[in-house]
Design a protein around this motif. Structure first.
Motif, PDB file in Angstrom:
ATOM      1  N   ARG A 192      -5.683 -23.187  17.202  1.00 49.47           N
ATOM      2  CA  ARG A 192      -5.485 -21.846  16.640  1.00 49.47           C
ATOM      3  C   ARG A 192      -4.243 -21.810  15.768  1.00 49.47           C
ATOM      4  N   HIS A 240      -4.719 -23.821  21.836  1.00 49.89           N
ATOM      5  CA  HIS A 240      -3.537 -23.204  21.222  1.00 49.89           C
ATOM      6  C   HIS A 240      -3.128 -23.975  19.958  1.00 49.89           C
ATOM      7  N   GLU A 285      -5.770 -20.093  26.304  1.00 47.95           N
ATOM      8  CA  GLU A 285      -4.996 -21.191  25.722  1.00 47.95           C
ATOM      9  C   GLU A 285      -3.948 -21.726  26.694  1.00 47.95           C
ATOM     10  N   ARG A 332      -2.711 -17.225  24.060  1.00 48.36           N
ATOM     11  CA  ARG A 332      -3.662 -16.333  24.718  1.00 48.36           C
ATOM     12  C   ARG A 332      -3.945 -16.883  26.111  1.00 48.36           C
ATOM     13  N   GLU A 390       1.280 -12.749  13.479  1.00 48.47           N
ATOM     14  CA  GLU A 390       0.556 -13.502  14.512  1.00 48.47           C
ATOM     15  C   GLU A 390       1.048 -14.938  14.598  1.00 48.47           C
TER      16      GLU A 390
END
Length: 177
Positions: free
Chosen positions: A145, A142, A135, A132, A123
């Motif tokens: 994360r 982003h 994001e 995502r 990931e």
């Protein structure tokens, strides 16, 4: 002149007069590490009067006779720990079984940690995780994360290393035929 008091007023007056005498603390003496309000022969014992403020002394726990501290164990000339009694001893077959159980548990934990490590590495993608959809609209999400993944990966890496060290410390696994 004759004063006549009402009963509640008289009781309140008597209580107010008695209050300072009851509230006044006794003299507190310090005799070494002991505090008392009954010093007896204070001068002979070397007691000193404690002045100013209230004093609260809370007794600590008394040390157990068999308890040893780490400092006492590390002193040169300290007595060796007592040998285990027969009831505390475990036969070698049972100890081997316990060691095998411990190894199996550690190996299972290591497999789970390595699987989690592989998921996080996939990931994280070397510091560039796939953004995502939400994001894309908010780049700070982003970045947050990515930082969280990096921290999780560092923790899992440390866990894997610790489990490997613990397995290396155990006795080697018995040969399975």
């Amino acid at each position: 002149m004759l004063y006549i008091f009402h009963r509640p007023v008289a009781l309140a007056l008597l209580a107010a007069l008695a209050l300072p005498a009851a509230a006044a603390p006794d003299k507190i003496w310090r005799c070494g590490n002991e505090y008392t309000n009954q010093p007896g022969d204070a001068k002979a014992r070397g007691c000193k009067l404690v002045e100013g403020g209230n004093l609260t002394v809370i007794e600590g726990l008394k040390p157990q006779g068999g308890a040893r501290t780490a400092a006492a164990a590390s002193r040169p000339g300290a007595a060796a720990p007592a040998a285990r009694s027969e009831a505390e001893r475990v036969d070698s077959a049972e100890q081997r079984a316990r060691d095998a159980d411990a190894r199996a548990i550690l190996e299972a934990e290591l497999r789970k940690a390595e699987a989690r490590q592989a998921e996080l590495r996939q990931e994280y993608q070397g510091g560039e995780p796939e953004p995502r959809p939400e994001e894309l609209r908010h780049p700070t999400l982003h970045q947050q994360r990515s930082a969280a993944l990096k921290e999780q990966l560092a923790r899992v890496d440390a866990d894997v290393a610790a489990l490997r060290r613990e397995l290396a410390r155990l006795a080697p696994a018995p040969d399975r035929k």
